[in-house]
Design a protein around this motif. Structure first.
Motif, PDB file in Angstrom:
ATOM      1  N   MET B   1       0.843  -1.205   0.000  1.00 21.85           N
ATOM      2  CA  MET B   1       0.000   0.000   0.000  1.00 21.85           C
ATOM      3  C   MET B   1       0.875   1.252   0.000  1.00 21.85           C
ATOM      4  O   MET B   1       0.708   2.155   0.812  1.00 21.85           O
ATOM      5  CB  MET B   1      -0.916   0.001   1.241  1.00 21.85           C
ATOM      6  N   GLU B   2       1.829   1.249  -0.906  1.00 22.75           N
ATOM      7  CA  GLU B   2       2.768   2.359  -1.020  1.00 22.75           C
ATOM      8  C   GLU B   2       2.054   3.718  -1.128  1.00 22.75           C
ATOM      9  O   GLU B   2       1.090   3.863  -1.878  1.00 22.75           O
ATOM     10  CB  GLU B   2       3.610   2.143  -2.288  1.00 22.75           C
ATOM     11  N   GLY B   3       2.540   4.663  -0.377  1.00 28.61           N
ATOM     12  CA  GLY B   3       1.975   6.001  -0.488  1.00 28.61           C
ATOM     13  C   GLY B   3       0.704   6.209   0.322  1.00 28.61           C
ATOM     14  O   GLY B   3       0.180   7.306   0.351  1.00 28.61           O
ATOM     15  N   THR B   4       0.237   5.180   0.985  1.00 27.44           N
ATOM     16  CA  THR B   4      -0.946   5.378   1.821  1.00 27.44           C
ATOM     17  C   THR B   4      -0.604   5.037   3.260  1.00 27.44           C
ATOM     18  O   THR B   4       0.357   4.326   3.538  1.00 27.44           O
ATOM     19  CB  THR B   4      -2.122   4.484   1.375  1.00 27.44           C
ATOM     20  N   ASN B   5      -1.379   5.547   4.151  1.00 25.58           N
ATOM     21  CA  ASN B   5      -1.192   5.295   5.567  1.00 25.58           C
ATOM     22  C   ASN B   5      -2.317   4.395   6.044  1.00 25.58           C
ATOM     23  O   ASN B   5      -3.446   4.829   6.169  1.00 25.58           O
ATOM     24  CB  ASN B   5      -1.208   6.632   6.314  1.00 25.58           C
ATOM     25  N   MET B   6      -2.004   3.125   6.258  1.00 26.69           N
ATOM     26  CA  MET B   6      -3.061   2.156   6.566  1.00 26.69           C
ATOM     27  C   MET B   6      -3.299   1.995   8.063  1.00 26.69           C
ATOM     28  O   MET B   6      -3.966   1.054   8.495  1.00 26.69           O
ATOM     29  CB  MET B   6      -2.728   0.810   5.925  1.00 26.69           C
ATOM     30  N   ILE B   7      -2.750   2.910   8.893  1.00 27.05           N
ATOM     31  CA  ILE B   7      -3.058   2.825  10.318  1.00 27.05           C
ATOM     32  C   ILE B   7      -4.563   2.997  10.500  1.00 27.05           C
ATOM     33  O   ILE B   7      -5.160   3.901   9.937  1.00 27.05           O
ATOM     34  CB  ILE B   7      -2.310   3.936  11.099  1.00 27.05           C
ATOM     35  N   ALA B   8      -5.173   2.097  11.266  1.00 29.85           N
ATOM     36  CA  ALA B   8      -6.621   2.167  11.465  1.00 29.85           C
ATOM     37  C   ALA B   8      -6.972   3.463  12.187  1.00 29.85           C
ATOM     38  O   ALA B   8      -6.411   3.777  13.232  1.00 29.85           O
ATOM     39  CB  ALA B   8      -7.083   0.964  12.274  1.00 29.85           C
ATOM     40  N   ARG B   9      -7.873   4.211  11.602  1.00 33.11           N
ATOM     41  CA  ARG B   9      -8.319   5.445  12.226  1.00 33.11           C
ATOM     42  C   ARG B   9      -9.835   5.444  12.335  1.00 33.11           C
ATOM     43  O   ARG B   9     -10.481   6.451  12.194  1.00 33.11           O
ATOM     44  CB  ARG B   9      -7.848   6.642  11.403  1.00 33.11           C
ATOM     45  N   THR B  10     -10.371   4.265  12.524  1.00 32.65           N
ATOM     46  CA  THR B  10     -11.818   4.125  12.568  1.00 32.65           C
ATOM     47  C   THR B  10     -12.334   4.285  13.997  1.00 32.65           C
ATOM     48  O   THR B  10     -11.799   3.694  14.920  1.00 32.65           O
ATOM     49  CB  THR B  10     -12.229   2.736  12.039  1.00 32.65           C
ATOM     50  N   THR B  11     -13.342   5.120  14.170  1.00 33.07           N
ATOM     51  CA  THR B  11     -13.963   5.302  15.473  1.00 33.07           C
ATOM     52  C   THR B  11     -15.402   4.799  15.410  1.00 33.07           C
ATOM     53  O   THR B  11     -16.222   5.327  14.656  1.00 33.07           O
ATOM     54  CB  THR B  11     -13.971   6.793  15.864  1.00 33.07           C
ATOM     55  N   PHE B  12     -15.668   3.754  16.173  1.00 36.69           N
ATOM     56  CA  PHE B  12     -17.009   3.178  16.221  1.00 36.69           C
ATOM     57  C   PHE B  12     -17.675   3.643  17.504  1.00 36.69           C
ATOM     58  O   PHE B  12     -17.065   3.654  18.566  1.00 36.69           O
ATOM     59  CB  PHE B  12     -16.910   1.649  16.200  1.00 36.69           C
ATOM     60  N   ILE B  26     -10.906   8.608   8.595  1.00 39.71           N
ATOM     61  CA  ILE B  26     -10.290   9.463   7.587  1.00 39.71           C
ATOM     62  C   ILE B  26      -9.701   8.592   6.488  1.00 39.71           C
ATOM     63  O   ILE B  26      -8.960   7.639   6.771  1.00 39.71           O
ATOM     64  CB  ILE B  26      -9.206  10.362   8.223  1.00 39.71           C
ATOM     65  N   PHE B  27     -10.067   8.896   5.244  1.00 41.60           N
ATOM     66  CA  PHE B  27      -9.551   8.150   4.085  1.00 41.60           C
ATOM     67  C   PHE B  27      -8.558   9.025   3.313  1.00 41.60           C
ATOM     68  O   PHE B  27      -8.739  10.244   3.201  1.00 41.60           O
ATOM     69  CB  PHE B  27     -10.706   7.743   3.163  1.00 41.60           C
ATOM     70  N   ASP B  28      -7.519   8.361   2.777  1.00 42.93           N
ATOM     71  CA  ASP B  28      -6.480   9.074   2.018  1.00 42.93           C
ATOM     72  C   ASP B  28      -6.905   9.266   0.573  1.00 42.93           C
ATOM     73  O   ASP B  28      -6.247   8.772  -0.353  1.00 42.93           O
ATOM     74  CB  ASP B  28      -5.162   8.295   2.089  1.00 42.93           C
ATOM     75  N   ALA B  29      -8.005   9.990   0.376  1.00 42.63           N
ATOM     76  CA  ALA B  29      -8.504  10.254  -0.979  1.00 42.63           C
ATOM     77  C   ALA B  29      -9.417  11.482  -0.909  1.00 42.63           C
ATOM     78  O   ALA B  29     -10.045  11.723   0.133  1.00 42.63           O
ATOM     79  CB  ALA B  29      -9.293   9.056  -1.497  1.00 42.63           C
ATOM     80  N   PRO B  30      -9.468  12.252  -1.986  1.00 40.80           N
ATOM     81  CA  PRO B  30     -10.379  13.402  -1.999  1.00 40.80           C
ATOM     82  C   PRO B  30     -11.838  12.945  -1.920  1.00 40.80           C
ATOM     83  O   PRO B  30     -12.168  11.827  -2.325  1.00 40.80           O
ATOM     84  CB  PRO B  30     -10.072  14.092  -3.338  1.00 40.80           C
ATOM     85  N   ARG B  31     -12.704  13.817  -1.421  1.00 41.07           N
ATOM     86  CA  ARG B  31     -14.051  13.330  -1.112  1.00 41.07           C
ATOM     87  C   ARG B  31     -14.863  12.971  -2.349  1.00 41.07           C
ATOM     88  O   ARG B  31     -15.774  12.151  -2.248  1.00 41.07           O
ATOM     89  CB  ARG B  31     -14.814  14.292  -0.209  1.00 41.07           C
ATOM     90  N   GLU B  32     -14.551  13.525  -3.510  1.00 40.65           N
ATOM     91  CA  GLU B  32     -15.265  13.113  -4.723  1.00 40.65           C
ATOM     92  C   GLU B  32     -15.068  11.611  -4.964  1.00 40.65           C
ATOM     93  O   GLU B  32     -15.986  10.910  -5.383  1.00 40.65           O
ATOM     94  CB  GLU B  32     -14.775  13.900  -5.951  1.00 40.65           C
ATOM     95  N   LEU B  33     -13.823  11.128  -4.714  1.00 38.62           N
ATOM     96  CA  LEU B  33     -13.548   9.697  -4.904  1.00 38.62           C
ATOM     97  C   LEU B  33     -14.252   8.844  -3.859  1.00 38.62           C
ATOM     98  O   LEU B  33     -14.796   7.777  -4.170  1.00 38.62           O
ATOM     99  CB  LEU B  33     -12.042   9.426  -4.854  1.00 38.62           C
ATOM    100  N   GLU B 120      -6.334  16.890   1.185  1.00 42.84           N
ATOM    101  CA  GLU B 120      -6.547  15.855   0.157  1.00 42.84           C
ATOM    102  C   GLU B 120      -7.190  14.605   0.736  1.00 42.84           C
ATOM    103  O   GLU B 120      -7.403  13.626   0.021  1.00 42.84           O
ATOM    104  CB  GLU B 120      -5.213  15.493  -0.502  1.00 42.84           C
ATOM    105  N   GLN B 121      -7.463  14.646   2.033  1.00 42.79           N
ATOM    106  CA  GLN B 121      -8.107  13.500   2.681  1.00 42.79           C
ATOM    107  C   GLN B 121      -9.599  13.765   2.894  1.00 42.79           C
ATOM    108  O   GLN B 121     -10.081  14.888   2.690  1.00 42.79           O
ATOM    109  CB  GLN B 121      -7.432  13.210   4.025  1.00 42.79           C
ATOM    110  N   THR B 122     -10.292  12.732   3.330  1.00 44.43           N
ATOM    111  CA  THR B 122     -11.743  12.857   3.558  1.00 44.43           C
ATOM    112  C   THR B 122     -12.118  12.166   4.852  1.00 44.43           C
ATOM    113  O   THR B 122     -11.770  10.999   5.062  1.00 44.43           O
ATOM    114  CB  THR B 122     -12.529  12.193   2.410  1.00 44.43           C
ATOM    115  N   ARG B 123     -12.819  12.886   5.712  1.00 45.20           N
ATOM    116  CA  ARG B 123     -13.407  12.223   6.872  1.00 45.20           C
ATOM    117  C   ARG B 123     -14.822  11.794   6.493  1.00 45.20           C
ATOM    118  O   ARG B 123     -15.675  12.618   6.150  1.00 45.20           O
ATOM    119  CB  ARG B 123     -13.461  13.124   8.095  1.00 45.20           C
TER     120      ARG B 123
END
Lengths: 164, 164
Positions: B1-12, B26-33, B120-123
């Motif tokens: 997963m080069e270039g991405t940060n896969m640390i879990a940042r999920t809050t349930f 938080i996802f490493d992608a713009p919100r349109e995607l 460039e990220q999206t919550r």
């Protein structure tokens, strides 16, 4: 109101700190008629909302993925519009739909109407869950209990006049 | 997963005694995607649901009063189908829709997805309110937290592969 029992039998419920409001009342009409009063575009303006407003149905597609929109006007010309989509319309037992006042876009509730036959009468139970407890509390502060109770009083009168 | 940060940042989140479940990440992608991954019938099967199941989109009409239906199969041939209607689809900010597992008809939830741009990220915050606290609790007991977290882990991987 000859032949009908107009004693108020409406039970309004809103537990503190929850997302829900509910209302229950027994109507002196078979459930096919009560169900129809909620799904017939000609019937809805006869009873939906406060007596002081003129109510018109803009759209009422009572089926899965059908839309609905109701517009009200007061004597000063102010407009109040409401809309939603039907998730389920199972005659004569259950309606599940969304509800939104267009004056607060994005604040949506999920409404469930359950119709239970009790001999020739019908117990209608309406439950509405909001996205947040704050939205639910705002709805209560805006006069939900008196508004809903008045609507259902009008519905009882409409059913009594229809049943003659 | 080069270039991405896969640390879990999920809050349930699921407060006891309420109608609600919510999840935020938080996802490493713009919100349109991110928005498109939820509304594009070709993208949804890539990430929606557990990895162990095959997911197919039967219907996905991402607009007001549009319907949706998703069908899953396991290795033994069991089928799990889900459906609902869209109340609001406001790209790239908000989706409000109903949700029902067809195995428990009449038990419906109202889902709200909020997409917030953070550079460039999206919550993405998902909130679901059920008709009753009991239904919400049943959903939790059925493994909602691990299921939703796994879905969003897959969504993060899907977005990482799409963004290349």
């Amino acid at each position: 109101m000859e032949g009908t029992n107009m004693i108020a039998r409406t039970t309004f419920s809103a537990e503190p700190g929850t997302h829900e409001v509910s209302l229950s009342r027994i109507f002196d009409a078979p459930r096919e008629l009560v169900f129809g009063a909620l799904t017939d575009a000609e019937a809805v303006p006869q009873w939906w909302g406060p007596r002081a407003l003129i109510t018109a149905v803009d759209r009422l597609e009572a089926k899965h993925a059908g839309g609905w929109r109701i517009v009200q006007h007061d004597a000063e010309g102010n407009e109040y519009a409401f809309r939603g989509v039907f998730h389920e319309v199972s005659a004569p037992e259950r309606i599940i739909r969304t509800f939104e006042w267009e004056g607060m876009p994005g604040h949506v509730a999920l409404e469930t109407f359950a119709f239970e036959a009790i001999g020739e009468q019908t117990r209608l139970t309406w439950s509405s869950v909001f996205q947040t407890v704050q939205d639910r509390d705002g709805y209560l502060m805006a006069g939900a209990e008196s508004g809903a109770t008045e609507s259902w009083e009008r519905l009882a009168e409409h059913l009594a006049s229809t049943g003659r």
